[in-house]
Design a protein around this motif. Sequence first.
Motif, PDB file in Angstrom:
ATOM      1  N   HIS A   1      19.970  21.209  14.094  1.00 52.57           N
ATOM      2  CA  HIS A   1      19.179  22.320  13.535  1.00 52.57           C
ATOM      3  C   HIS A   1      18.078  22.568  14.338  1.00 52.57           C
ATOM      4  CE1 HIS A   1      16.598  23.159   9.626  1.00 52.57           C
ATOM      5  NE2 HIS A   1      16.728  24.066  10.336  1.00 52.57           N
ATOM      6  N   VAL A   2      18.133  23.755  14.701  1.00 58.73           N
ATOM      7  CA  VAL A   2      17.282  24.203  15.524  1.00 58.73           C
ATOM      8  C   VAL A   2      16.331  25.418  15.062  1.00 58.73           C
ATOM      9  CG1 VAL A   2      17.042  25.336  17.757  1.00 58.73           C
ATOM     10  CG2 VAL A   2      18.745  23.774  17.554  1.00 58.73           C
ATOM     11  N   GLY A   3      14.999  25.150  15.047  1.00 60.29           N
ATOM     12  CA  GLY A   3      14.161  26.142  14.484  1.00 60.29           C
ATOM     13  C   GLY A   3      13.832  27.412  15.341  1.00 60.29           C
ATOM     14  N   LYS A   4      12.682  28.154  15.217  1.00 58.03           N
ATOM     15  CA  LYS A   4      12.182  29.122  16.073  1.00 58.03           C
ATOM     16  C   LYS A   4      11.661  28.557  17.280  1.00 58.03           C
ATOM     17  CE  LYS A   4      10.150  33.660  15.870  1.00 58.03           C
ATOM     18  NZ  LYS A   4       9.286  34.668  15.279  1.00 58.03           N
ATOM     19  N   ALA A   5      12.820  28.059  17.993  1.00 60.11           N
ATOM     20  CA  ALA A   5      12.230  27.437  19.602  1.00 60.11           C
ATOM     21  C   ALA A   5      12.733  28.263  20.598  1.00 60.11           C
ATOM     22  CB  ALA A   5      12.921  26.148  19.347  1.00 60.11           C
ATOM     23  N   LYS A   6      12.157  27.975  21.894  1.00 60.18           N
ATOM     24  CA  LYS A   6      12.422  28.354  23.002  1.00 60.18           C
ATOM     25  C   LYS A   6      13.281  27.290  23.973  1.00 60.18           C
ATOM     26  CE  LYS A   6      11.112  30.987  27.172  1.00 60.18           C
ATOM     27  NZ  LYS A   6       9.833  31.521  27.767  1.00 60.18           N
ATOM     28  N   ILE A   7      14.503  27.626  24.187  1.00 55.21           N
ATOM     29  CA  ILE A   7      15.180  26.506  24.936  1.00 55.21           C
ATOM     30  C   ILE A   7      16.080  27.326  26.178  1.00 55.21           C
ATOM     31  CG2 ILE A   7      16.821  24.529  24.612  1.00 55.21           C
ATOM     32  CD1 ILE A   7      16.494  24.788  21.703  1.00 55.21           C
ATOM     33  N   THR A   8      15.615  26.794  27.433  1.00 46.76           N
ATOM     34  CA  THR A   8      16.453  27.208  28.674  1.00 46.76           C
ATOM     35  C   THR A   8      16.962  26.164  29.525  1.00 46.76           C
ATOM     36  OG1 THR A   8      14.363  27.086  29.570  1.00 46.76           O
ATOM     37  CG2 THR A   8      14.969  29.405  28.593  1.00 46.76           C
ATOM     38  N   LYS A   9      18.263  26.236  30.000  1.00 49.62           N
ATOM     39  CA  LYS A   9      18.674  25.406  31.014  1.00 49.62           C
ATOM     40  C   LYS A   9      18.858  23.821  30.335  1.00 49.62           C
ATOM     41  CE  LYS A   9      18.135  28.528  34.970  1.00 49.62           C
ATOM     42  NZ  LYS A   9      17.284  29.457  34.317  1.00 49.62           N
ATOM     43  N   SER A  10      19.244  23.688  29.011  1.00 51.60           N
ATOM     44  CA  SER A  10      19.064  22.490  28.591  1.00 51.60           C
ATOM     45  C   SER A  10      20.355  22.010  27.777  1.00 51.60           C
ATOM     46  CB  SER A  10      17.933  22.391  27.827  1.00 51.60           C
ATOM     47  OG  SER A  10      16.870  22.633  28.576  1.00 51.60           O
ATOM     48  N   ILE A  11      20.457  20.854  27.569  1.00 46.71           N
ATOM     49  CA  ILE A  11      21.592  20.335  26.618  1.00 46.71           C
ATOM     50  C   ILE A  11      21.200  19.775  25.569  1.00 46.71           C
ATOM     51  CG2 ILE A  11      23.468  18.602  26.648  1.00 46.71           C
ATOM     52  CD1 ILE A  11      23.817  18.832  29.477  1.00 46.71           C
ATOM     53  N   ILE A  12      21.319  20.045  24.202  1.00 51.38           N
ATOM     54  CA  ILE A  12      20.988  19.788  23.128  1.00 51.38           C
ATOM     55  C   ILE A  12      22.177  18.918  22.220  1.00 51.38           C
ATOM     56  CG2 ILE A  12      19.773  20.377  20.752  1.00 51.38           C
ATOM     57  CD1 ILE A  12      18.516  20.953  23.348  1.00 51.38           C
TER      58      ILE A  12
ATOM     59  N   SER B   1      23.658  20.968  35.599  1.00 47.56           N
ATOM     60  CA  SER B   1      24.520  22.001  36.138  1.00 47.56           C
ATOM     61  C   SER B   1      25.866  22.355  35.183  1.00 47.56           C
ATOM     62  CB  SER B   1      25.386  21.419  37.389  1.00 47.56           C
ATOM     63  OG  SER B   1      26.483  20.406  37.169  1.00 47.56           O
ATOM     64  N   MET B   2      25.915  21.728  34.156  1.00 43.83           N
ATOM     65  CA  MET B   2      26.873  22.175  33.325  1.00 43.83           C
ATOM     66  C   MET B   2      26.626  23.287  32.273  1.00 43.83           C
ATOM     67  SD  MET B   2      29.536  20.190  34.058  1.00 43.83           S
ATOM     68  CE  MET B   2      29.425  19.497  35.530  1.00 43.83           C
ATOM     69  N   THR B   3      25.255  23.642  32.266  1.00 44.25           N
ATOM     70  CA  THR B   3      24.658  24.607  31.451  1.00 44.25           C
ATOM     71  C   THR B   3      24.852  26.210  32.168  1.00 44.25           C
ATOM     72  OG1 THR B   3      22.404  24.447  32.245  1.00 44.25           O
ATOM     73  CG2 THR B   3      23.174  23.030  30.326  1.00 44.25           C
ATOM     74  N   ALA B   4      25.344  26.058  33.617  1.00 43.41           N
ATOM     75  CA  ALA B   4      25.068  27.419  34.272  1.00 43.41           C
ATOM     76  C   ALA B   4      26.328  28.198  33.691  1.00 43.41           C
ATOM     77  CB  ALA B   4      25.369  26.975  35.714  1.00 43.41           C
ATOM     78  N   PRO B   5      26.393  29.538  33.735  1.00 47.32           N
ATOM     79  CA  PRO B   5      27.549  30.336  33.593  1.00 47.32           C
ATOM     80  C   PRO B   5      28.683  30.174  34.316  1.00 47.32           C
ATOM     81  CG  PRO B   5      25.548  31.654  33.898  1.00 47.32           C
ATOM     82  CD  PRO B   5      25.150  30.169  34.614  1.00 47.32           C
ATOM     83  N   MET B   6      28.601  29.470  35.683  1.00 47.36           N
ATOM     84  CA  MET B   6      29.906  29.148  36.384  1.00 47.36           C
ATOM     85  C   MET B   6      29.774  27.604  36.563  1.00 47.36           C
ATOM     86  SD  MET B   6      31.835  31.784  36.349  1.00 47.36           S
ATOM     87  CE  MET B   6      33.128  31.383  37.784  1.00 47.36           C
ATOM     88  N   SER B   7      29.806  26.850  35.534  1.00 49.14           N
ATOM     89  CA  SER B   7      29.382  25.279  35.605  1.00 49.14           C
ATOM     90  C   SER B   7      30.747  24.788  36.520  1.00 49.14           C
ATOM     91  CB  SER B   7      29.694  24.698  34.396  1.00 49.14           C
ATOM     92  OG  SER B   7      30.883  24.860  33.651  1.00 49.14           O
ATOM     93  N   PRO B   8      30.336  23.829  37.399  1.00 50.68           N
ATOM     94  CA  PRO B   8      31.438  23.183  38.456  1.00 50.68           C
ATOM     95  C   PRO B   8      32.410  22.471  37.669  1.00 50.68           C
ATOM     96  CG  PRO B   8      29.405  22.104  38.494  1.00 50.68           C
ATOM     97  CD  PRO B   8      28.944  23.142  37.434  1.00 50.68           C
TER      98      PRO B   8
END
Length: 442
Positions: free
Chosen positions: A330-341, A286-293
């Motif tokens: 270090h992040v290569g050419k990846a697709k990452i959505t709604k995640s914590i790295i 939930s912390m990845t949302a634009p308006m995180s709580p």
Amino acid sequence: MSKKAESLAVARSVERVAALVLGGGRGARLYPLTAERAKPAVPLCGRYRLVDIPLSNCIHSGVNNIFVLTQFNSASLHRHINETYKFDVFSGGFVEICAAEQTTESGDWFQGTADAVRKHLRHIRNRRPSFYLILSGDQLYRMDYRTLLETHLRHKADITVSTLPVTREAARAFGIMHVNPTGRITRFVEKPQSEAELSSLVTSPTLFKQFGLKVDEGRDYLASMGVYVFSADVLEETLEREKDWIDFGQHVIPKTLKTRTVCAHLFDGFWEDIGTVRSYYEVSLSMTAPMSPFDFHDANHTIYSRPRYLAGSRIQGGAIDDCIICEGSHVGKAKITKSIIGIRSVIHSGVTIDRSIVMGGDYYEGDPHAPLPAKGTSIPMGIGQNTVISGAIVDKNARIGKNVVIRGSQDLQDYSGDGFAIRDGIVIVLKGAVIPDGMHIG
């Protein structure tokens, strides 16, 4: 008492508060994240630990005399606290670790929250506090504890319990109370289950309005947050006299209602108890949302953690949306959505990560101070090319090969495998695990 006089009384009193952070629980419901660490040491949002929340709240509240009570798998928790919380030598502040120990009076483990405090009273009372602030080490919230102390002083209370409105469904997991119009707690039931009992514990909208709380429809119950203020003499006398009272929620609070002045401090900010793998996963994402709580970017209430002096993250192409990317990665050419790295993560090209938590690493590959990988392991730390991960938690120092598929799902049954586990439909790659090329999980 005038508002100015109340503020002055709180300012004087906060210097005489000893905060006790309870960090000794086994954390069984968070297993396997707690297989090698105490629950308060579980990483949070890529770069923090759960224990950083109450400790940061204390610092912002002017509470600088802090004890952390530890027991299970406490090595990493001790290390984190020792490397993070260093007060100015002239301030008199400290964070002191109180580990479970054998004494001539007792040789057993902590039996509960109150028992943990009882067994360390002989050390803590030497600081001569006037008030004890009891805190949990596994909750996410932001509170100025001076407001809690102000409520305690205004009501001339012996014990003050911080409480917040919850729904009927959530009420089954908490201590639920009745509060009269003066703020005094008249009834307290730990984890009510029957429909009749729940119905009898509803708080009227009039009371919420009287205390200035705008409560969403359906949040009709006042639940204990597990955050308490005790007048020092009351806590010491109670725990020394009632040896069988081992837990604050089950014994101390409900059994003192008739003999002590026990009051409620009503709180209506964001608060989450991170007690299970599912709650940890959902609250974190939930912390990845634009308006995180919960705002970790609040400059007026920084969440402190260990300074690591890592380089900025390198991101080379790909697509990243609604994510937290922590330093040193270090992040290569990846697709990452709604995640914590998390910190020091290595994610190769072609990787797809969705709704997942990647905790990163405690060190970089080749670090001369890092432990050696298992014999025969050729897979480097991080996530290999063309791997797909969704609905998962990847614990620290994991080595995931190429073309791996890891998919969590609500349809999955709990399971423990080689290097991974499934809990609450979430796939958890264990700390330091090696997942070979091409493996499918989920």
